[in-house]
Design a protein around this motif. Sequence first.
Motif, PDB file in Angstrom:
ATOM      1  N   VAL A  77     -26.212  21.757 -49.574  1.00  0.00           N
ATOM      2  CA  VAL A  77     -24.741  21.710 -49.492  1.00  0.00           C
ATOM      3  C   VAL A  77     -24.244  20.300 -49.796  1.00  0.00           C
ATOM      4  O   VAL A  77     -23.263  20.113 -50.536  1.00  0.00           O
ATOM      5  CB  VAL A  77     -24.270  22.178 -48.101  1.00  0.00           C
ATOM      6  N   HIS A  78     -24.917  19.280 -49.250  1.00  0.00           N
ATOM      7  CA  HIS A  78     -24.537  17.884 -49.518  1.00  0.00           C
ATOM      8  C   HIS A  78     -24.743  17.531 -50.994  1.00  0.00           C
ATOM      9  O   HIS A  78     -23.939  16.797 -51.581  1.00  0.00           O
ATOM     10  CB  HIS A  78     -25.350  16.933 -48.632  1.00  0.00           C
ATOM     11  N   ALA A  79     -25.818  18.035 -51.593  1.00  0.00           N
ATOM     12  CA  ALA A  79     -26.093  17.751 -53.008  1.00  0.00           C
ATOM     13  C   ALA A  79     -25.013  18.365 -53.902  1.00  0.00           C
ATOM     14  O   ALA A  79     -24.522  17.718 -54.836  1.00  0.00           O
ATOM     15  CB  ALA A  79     -27.474  18.279 -53.389  1.00  0.00           C
ATOM     16  N   PHE A  80     -24.622  19.613 -53.611  1.00  0.00           N
ATOM     17  CA  PHE A  80     -23.570  20.256 -54.414  1.00  0.00           C
ATOM     18  C   PHE A  80     -22.263  19.467 -54.314  1.00  0.00           C
ATOM     19  O   PHE A  80     -21.553  19.285 -55.298  1.00  0.00           O
ATOM     20  CB  PHE A  80     -23.341  21.700 -53.938  1.00  0.00           C
ATOM     21  N   ARG A  81     -21.967  18.988 -53.108  1.00  0.00           N
ATOM     22  CA  ARG A  81     -20.741  18.217 -52.901  1.00  0.00           C
ATOM     23  C   ARG A  81     -20.818  16.889 -53.675  1.00  0.00           C
ATOM     24  O   ARG A  81     -19.830  16.439 -54.251  1.00  0.00           O
ATOM     25  CB  ARG A  81     -20.556  17.955 -51.405  1.00  0.00           C
ATOM     26  N   PHE A  82     -21.998  16.270 -53.681  1.00  0.00           N
ATOM     27  CA  PHE A  82     -22.198  14.995 -54.398  1.00  0.00           C
ATOM     28  C   PHE A  82     -22.014  15.183 -55.903  1.00  0.00           C
ATOM     29  O   PHE A  82     -21.353  14.381 -56.561  1.00  0.00           O
ATOM     30  CB  PHE A  82     -23.601  14.470 -54.098  1.00  0.00           C
ATOM     31  N   PHE A  83     -22.566  16.288 -56.453  1.00  0.00           N
ATOM     32  CA  PHE A  83     -22.454  16.539 -57.895  1.00  0.00           C
ATOM     33  C   PHE A  83     -21.063  17.042 -58.272  1.00  0.00           C
ATOM     34  O   PHE A  83     -20.676  16.963 -59.435  1.00  0.00           O
ATOM     35  CB  PHE A  83     -23.500  17.554 -58.348  1.00  0.00           C
ATOM     36  N   GLY A  84     -20.330  17.571 -57.294  1.00  0.00           N
ATOM     37  CA  GLY A  84     -18.987  18.083 -57.585  1.00  0.00           C
ATOM     38  C   GLY A  84     -18.994  19.448 -58.247  1.00  0.00           C
ATOM     39  O   GLY A  84     -18.009  19.866 -58.853  1.00  0.00           O
ATOM     40  N   GLY A  85     -20.109  20.175 -58.135  1.00  0.00           N
ATOM     41  CA  GLY A  85     -20.225  21.502 -58.737  1.00  0.00           C
ATOM     42  C   GLY A  85     -21.649  22.002 -58.592  1.00  0.00           C
ATOM     43  O   GLY A  85     -22.497  21.340 -58.003  1.00  0.00           O
ATOM     44  N   THR A  86     -21.907  23.182 -59.150  1.00  0.00           N
ATOM     45  CA  THR A  86     -23.246  23.760 -59.050  1.00  0.00           C
ATOM     46  C   THR A  86     -23.738  24.181 -60.437  1.00  0.00           C
ATOM     47  O   THR A  86     -22.936  24.454 -61.335  1.00  0.00           O
ATOM     48  CB  THR A  86     -23.257  25.003 -58.136  1.00  0.00           C
ATOM     49  N   THR A  87     -25.052  24.246 -60.582  1.00  0.00           N
ATOM     50  CA  THR A  87     -25.656  24.763 -61.809  1.00  0.00           C
ATOM     51  C   THR A  87     -25.818  26.276 -61.686  1.00  0.00           C
ATOM     52  O   THR A  87     -25.567  26.851 -60.634  1.00  0.00           O
ATOM     53  CB  THR A  87     -27.019  24.103 -62.058  1.00  0.00           C
ATOM     54  N   ARG A  88     -26.291  26.901 -62.751  1.00  0.00           N
ATOM     55  CA  ARG A  88     -26.485  28.349 -62.722  1.00  0.00           C
ATOM     56  C   ARG A  88     -27.846  28.724 -62.150  1.00  0.00           C
ATOM     57  O   ARG A  88     -28.030  29.824 -61.651  1.00  0.00           O
ATOM     58  CB  ARG A  88     -26.333  28.916 -64.141  1.00  0.00           C
ATOM     59  N   ILE A  89     -28.813  27.801 -62.260  1.00  0.00           N
ATOM     60  CA  ILE A  89     -30.182  28.086 -61.807  1.00  0.00           C
ATOM     61  C   ILE A  89     -30.619  27.002 -60.832  1.00  0.00           C
ATOM     62  O   ILE A  89     -30.350  25.815 -61.031  1.00  0.00           O
ATOM     63  CB  ILE A  89     -31.156  28.145 -63.008  1.00  0.00           C
ATOM     64  N   MET A 116     -27.265  31.626 -49.308  1.00  0.00           N
ATOM     65  CA  MET A 116     -26.605  30.387 -49.743  1.00  0.00           C
ATOM     66  C   MET A 116     -26.428  30.372 -51.263  1.00  0.00           C
ATOM     67  O   MET A 116     -25.374  30.010 -51.792  1.00  0.00           O
ATOM     68  CB  MET A 116     -27.433  29.177 -49.301  1.00  0.00           C
ATOM     69  N   ALA A 117     -27.479  30.786 -51.997  1.00  0.00           N
ATOM     70  CA  ALA A 117     -27.410  30.807 -53.460  1.00  0.00           C
ATOM     71  C   ALA A 117     -26.336  31.783 -53.942  1.00  0.00           C
ATOM     72  O   ALA A 117     -25.606  31.487 -54.899  1.00  0.00           O
ATOM     73  CB  ALA A 117     -28.775  31.194 -54.033  1.00  0.00           C
ATOM     74  N   GLU A 118     -26.208  32.924 -53.265  1.00  0.00           N
ATOM     75  CA  GLU A 118     -25.162  33.879 -53.644  1.00  0.00           C
ATOM     76  C   GLU A 118     -23.770  33.315 -53.377  1.00  0.00           C
ATOM     77  O   GLU A 118     -22.839  33.552 -54.138  1.00  0.00           O
ATOM     78  CB  GLU A 118     -25.344  35.194 -52.865  1.00  0.00           C
ATOM     79  N   HIS A 119     -23.637  32.557 -52.276  1.00  0.00           N
ATOM     80  CA  HIS A 119     -22.342  31.946 -51.947  1.00  0.00           C
ATOM     81  C   HIS A 119     -21.903  31.000 -53.066  1.00  0.00           C
ATOM     82  O   HIS A 119     -20.718  30.933 -53.392  1.00  0.00           O
ATOM     83  CB  HIS A 119     -22.463  31.176 -50.630  1.00  0.00           C
ATOM     84  N   TYR A 120     -22.870  30.290 -53.668  1.00  0.00           N
ATOM     85  CA  TYR A 120     -22.554  29.338 -54.740  1.00  0.00           C
ATOM     86  C   TYR A 120     -22.775  29.946 -56.133  1.00  0.00           C
ATOM     87  O   TYR A 120     -22.725  29.227 -57.136  1.00  0.00           O
ATOM     88  CB  TYR A 120     -23.405  28.077 -54.588  1.00  0.00           C
ATOM     89  N   GLN A 121     -23.058  31.263 -56.191  1.00  0.00           N
ATOM     90  CA  GLN A 121     -23.260  31.983 -57.458  1.00  0.00           C
ATOM     91  C   GLN A 121     -24.352  31.335 -58.304  1.00  0.00           C
ATOM     92  O   GLN A 121     -24.157  31.023 -59.484  1.00  0.00           O
ATOM     93  CB  GLN A 121     -21.943  32.064 -58.235  1.00  0.00           C
ATOM     94  N   PRO A 203     -17.086  26.669 -54.417  1.00  0.00           N
ATOM     95  CA  PRO A 203     -16.206  27.647 -53.750  1.00  0.00           C
ATOM     96  C   PRO A 203     -15.231  26.939 -52.805  1.00  0.00           C
ATOM     97  O   PRO A 203     -15.400  25.753 -52.488  1.00  0.00           O
ATOM     98  CB  PRO A 203     -17.182  28.544 -52.984  1.00  0.00           C
ATOM     99  N   ALA A 204     -14.228  27.677 -52.359  1.00  0.00           N
ATOM    100  CA  ALA A 204     -13.170  27.088 -51.525  1.00  0.00           C
ATOM    101  C   ALA A 204     -13.729  26.488 -50.242  1.00  0.00           C
ATOM    102  O   ALA A 204     -13.244  25.466 -49.751  1.00  0.00           O
ATOM    103  CB  ALA A 204     -12.120  28.143 -51.204  1.00  0.00           C
ATOM    104  N   SER A 205     -14.764  27.100 -49.675  1.00  0.00           N
ATOM    105  CA  SER A 205     -15.364  26.575 -48.449  1.00  0.00           C
ATOM    106  C   SER A 205     -16.863  26.422 -48.632  1.00  0.00           C
ATOM    107  O   SER A 205     -17.490  27.193 -49.371  1.00  0.00           O
ATOM    108  CB  SER A 205     -15.085  27.514 -47.268  1.00  0.00           C
ATOM    109  N   SER A 206     -17.443  25.419 -47.976  1.00  0.00           N
ATOM    110  CA  SER A 206     -18.880  25.207 -48.050  1.00  0.00           C
ATOM    111  C   SER A 206     -19.616  26.324 -47.321  1.00  0.00           C
ATOM    112  O   SER A 206     -19.059  26.976 -46.432  1.00  0.00           O
ATOM    113  CB  SER A 206     -19.250  23.855 -47.419  1.00  0.00           C
ATOM    114  N   TYR A 207     -20.863  26.526 -47.691  1.00  0.00           N
ATOM    115  CA  TYR A 207     -21.679  27.554 -47.046  1.00  0.00           C
ATOM    116  C   TYR A 207     -21.938  27.167 -45.590  1.00  0.00           C
ATOM    117  O   TYR A 207     -22.280  26.027 -45.294  1.00  0.00           O
ATOM    118  CB  TYR A 207     -23.010  27.714 -47.778  1.00  0.00           C
ATOM    119  N   GLU A 208     -21.739  28.124 -44.697  1.00  0.00           N
ATOM    120  CA  GLU A 208     -22.021  27.902 -43.273  1.00  0.00           C
ATOM    121  C   GLU A 208     -23.391  28.480 -42.958  1.00  0.00           C
ATOM    122  O   GLU A 208     -23.648  29.658 -43.230  1.00  0.00           O
ATOM    123  CB  GLU A 208     -20.950  28.573 -42.403  1.00  0.00           C
TER     124      GLU A 208
END
Length: 284
Positions: A77-89, A116-121, A203-208
Amino acid sequence: NYYRKFAATTKATMHISRKPGEQMEVDWAGATAHTVDRDTGEKIIAYVFVAVLSSSQYAYVEAFPSQNLECWITAHVHAFRFFGGTTRILVPDNLKTGVAKCSWYTPEINKTYHEMAEHYQMAVIPARVRKPKDKPSAEGTVGVISTWILAALRHERFFTLRELNEAIFEKLDTFNSKDFQKKPGSRLSTFLAEEKPLLQPLPASSYELATWKIATVQFNYHISVEKMYYSVPYEYIRHQVDVRVTRNIIEVFYHNHRICSHPRLYGIPGQYSTVLEHMPDDHK
């Protein structure tokens, strides 16, 4: 002799160009950091998480007190926030917090990690067992970070994990801004120019973080979760159900269908959360 000649021709390796925004590789670094207990002077091990974007080689590093599932999910979750987005894989190693059951063709992903992966697609594609070349960026960056960041900090003393991570983040900024040796630019400039525009939005909210448990519905149509009791429709008495536990909510599933949910109870053990509709008619 013939076999060695044959084997030499089958050991060819292929360079695969990664598409920007397609893949992120994650791993725990083999080398560890440590903090110091103020009272006893004892060294406390801190485990270092590394995430690397395969195309730009842009990296994220953070130290955690453990390699358990909670730290593993929090690190992502911290890494996604640092990158400002997510990859597909997402390419993890075959560690237990990521992969529940290793298989050459159909590895079974840990339920919380999969959620978690589904939450971030994202799609989770673990590296094959004992095949580090499946995630060369993470393996290479782990080696560089072990010398560039951890070795540079080995003579410094940190009393809290926060102090250690602040020092790691300073070194990480320098590491990402450092020019490549064999091509123009740096990890940061390549990330900003090529990869960041192609990342999926957060997504609008981080994964809990949620943990899953298995419970059996008792004759009083309640299940026990951490010494608290939550009602379930009485038709499910003596059935096994899956329970999803988050900080605020308890959700109950039967064959992947949600049958009820409750606000999570805190405080004195033995409290009951009972919904009137869950009772048999003669109990209402």
